[in-house]
Design a protein around this motif. Structure first.
Motif, PDB file in Angstrom:
ATOM      1  N   TYR A 128       0.824  -1.214   0.000  1.00  0.00           N
ATOM      2  CA  TYR A 128       0.000   0.000   0.000  1.00  0.00           C
ATOM      3  C   TYR A 128       0.857   1.262   0.000  1.00  0.00           C
ATOM      4  CZ  TYR A 128      -4.145  -2.808   1.081  1.00  0.00           C
ATOM      5  OH  TYR A 128      -5.175  -3.712   1.028  1.00  0.00           O
ATOM      6  N   GLU A 195      -9.760   8.191  -2.781  1.00  0.00           N
ATOM      7  CA  GLU A 195      -8.881   7.448  -1.869  1.00  0.00           C
ATOM      8  C   GLU A 195      -8.896   8.019  -0.454  1.00  0.00           C
ATOM      9  OE1 GLU A 195      -6.274  10.211  -4.424  1.00  0.00           O
ATOM     10  OE2 GLU A 195      -7.945   8.824  -4.691  1.00  0.00           O
ATOM     11  N   LEU A 196      -9.371   9.263  -0.265  1.00  0.00           N
ATOM     12  CA  LEU A 196      -9.487   9.836   1.080  1.00  0.00           C
ATOM     13  C   LEU A 196     -10.846   9.429   1.636  1.00  0.00           C
ATOM     14  CD1 LEU A 196      -7.983  13.403   0.463  1.00  0.00           C
ATOM     15  CD2 LEU A 196      -6.831  11.300   1.151  1.00  0.00           C
ATOM     16  N   ASP A 197     -10.920   8.208   2.106  1.00  0.00           N
ATOM     17  CA  ASP A 197     -12.224   7.616   2.429  1.00  0.00           C
ATOM     18  C   ASP A 197     -12.534   7.582   3.916  1.00  0.00           C
ATOM     19  OD1 ASP A 197     -10.179   5.877   2.899  1.00  0.00           O
ATOM     20  OD2 ASP A 197     -11.173   4.100   2.104  1.00  0.00           O
ATOM     21  N   SER A 225      -6.659   8.832   3.948  1.00  0.00           N
ATOM     22  CA  SER A 225      -6.849   7.506   3.380  1.00  0.00           C
ATOM     23  C   SER A 225      -7.030   6.479   4.493  1.00  0.00           C
ATOM     24  CB  SER A 225      -5.641   7.127   2.518  1.00  0.00           C
ATOM     25  OG  SER A 225      -5.666   5.754   2.193  1.00  0.00           O
ATOM     26  N   GLU A 227      -5.811   3.700   4.519  1.00  0.00           N
ATOM     27  CA  GLU A 227      -4.553   2.977   4.684  1.00  0.00           C
ATOM     28  C   GLU A 227      -3.555   3.729   5.560  1.00  0.00           C
ATOM     29  OE1 GLU A 227      -4.427  -0.018   3.810  1.00  0.00           O
ATOM     30  OE2 GLU A 227      -6.382   0.139   2.815  1.00  0.00           O
ATOM     31  N   ARG A 265      -8.550   1.995   8.600  1.00  0.00           N
ATOM     32  CA  ARG A 265      -9.613   1.121   8.112  1.00  0.00           C
ATOM     33  C   ARG A 265      -9.732  -0.114   8.997  1.00  0.00           C
ATOM     34  NH1 ARG A 265      -8.220   0.834   3.082  1.00  0.00           N
ATOM     35  NH2 ARG A 265      -9.651   2.459   2.385  1.00  0.00           N
TER      36      ARG A 265
END
Length: 292
Positions: A128, A195-197, A225, A227, A265
């Motif tokens: 990642y 991607e900025l979730d 993100s 990640e 996440r």
């Protein structure tokens, strides 16, 4: 004796000295003058040769460009894993070391550390934290003659030998010119990248004595993100609050003290809805002094 191969002036000097011994002082003076004239002509010739013109003027900027040997740049464009030139140059975002894409992906199958500096890239998913460096790859292709053509041929042969379709390079689609008056784009100009979730809320729970002076966090709502790790959050807090290195940052979600390697996440999935408030992942942080 025979004249020197290197073009030295040993022979003319000895020849003039022999003549001066037989012809006297007057010949000495004449020969010295001739010798000085020859030296002046040679110096002028050297000046013209040095600058590449007959009249001693400077050449154009293109003629004066410094030629660099490829060996001088080799350490910066070689992959430390395969010892070859970068192919699909890929950089680790944690330490900014670059490798061939296939080399670093293969390396991460059995290790989560950078092959060069040994830093932990990610505790569980190091893939990642790598990104393609297209600009560096373009530089490598321009420096090394025929490298791009050889690589394309090898890829073509690889797919053909296995009966697979050769992937076509992505070609940017031309923008169709609009007819008539340009339309105004409705909606927000700024769009949040997909991607900025994860949206997080950073709540300060205090600091113990001896932590020193620190700036309060101006904005406690951050979108990042999924990640991103707790280590990234700590770095963000240290930079924004200008924390002393001796100050320890503890980050808590619910009743859980979080580790540096945990991703946001993963935290949201493990802890569940109890960690979420109005769609925000709530993280509490406190400051303590590290023990000596």
């Amino acid at each position: 004796g025979a004249p020197s191969c290197s073009g030295s002036r040993t022979l003319p000097f000895e020849f003039e000295r022999g003549r001066s011994e037989s012809s006297g002082d007057e010949d000495d003076d004449d020969e010295d003058e001739e010798e000085e004239e020859v030296e002046e002509e040679e110096m002028e010739g050297d000046t013209r040769a040095r600058f590449g013109t007959d009249d001693g003027e400077l050449d154009s900027d293109d003629d004066r460009e410094r030629m660099i040997n490829l060996a001088e740049l080799t350490p910066y464009i070689l992959c430390s894993i395969c010892k070859g030139y970068f192919i699909d140059a890929t950089t680790i975002t944690e330490c900014l070391h670059t490798f061939c894409k296939s080399c670093i992906v293969r390396h991460f199958y059995y290790s989560n550390r950078c092959p060069k500096c040994n830093i932990v890239v990610h505790q569980t998913q190091p893939l990642y934290n790598i990104r393609l460096d297209r600009q560096l790859q373009d530089i490598v292709y321009k420096l090394v003659v025929n490298l791009e053509e050889r690589e394309k041929k090898q890829m073509h042969d690889f797919y053909k030998e296995r009966g697979l379709e050769v992937p076509k390079p992505a070609v940017p689609q031309p923008v169709q010119p609009s007819r008539g008056r340009p339309r105004k784009v409705l909606g927000s100009v700024f769009r949040i990248p997909p991607e900025l979730d994860i949206s997080i809320l950073l709540e300060f729970i205090g600091a113990n004595e001896g932590t020193g002076n620190f700036k309060p966090l101006e904005k406690k709502f951050v979108r990042v993100s999924g990640e991103a790790t707790i280590g990234h959050v700590e770095k963000f807090l240290r930079r924004k609050m200008d924390l002393d290195p001796a100050c320890q940052v503890d980050i808590i979600c619910g009743d859980h003290l979080l580790e540096h390697y945990q991703t946001l996440r993963e935290i949201r999935q493990v802890i569940g809805e109890s960690a979420v408030q109005d769609g925000l992942l709530v993280l509490h942080y406190g400051l303590v002094v590290s023990p000596l």
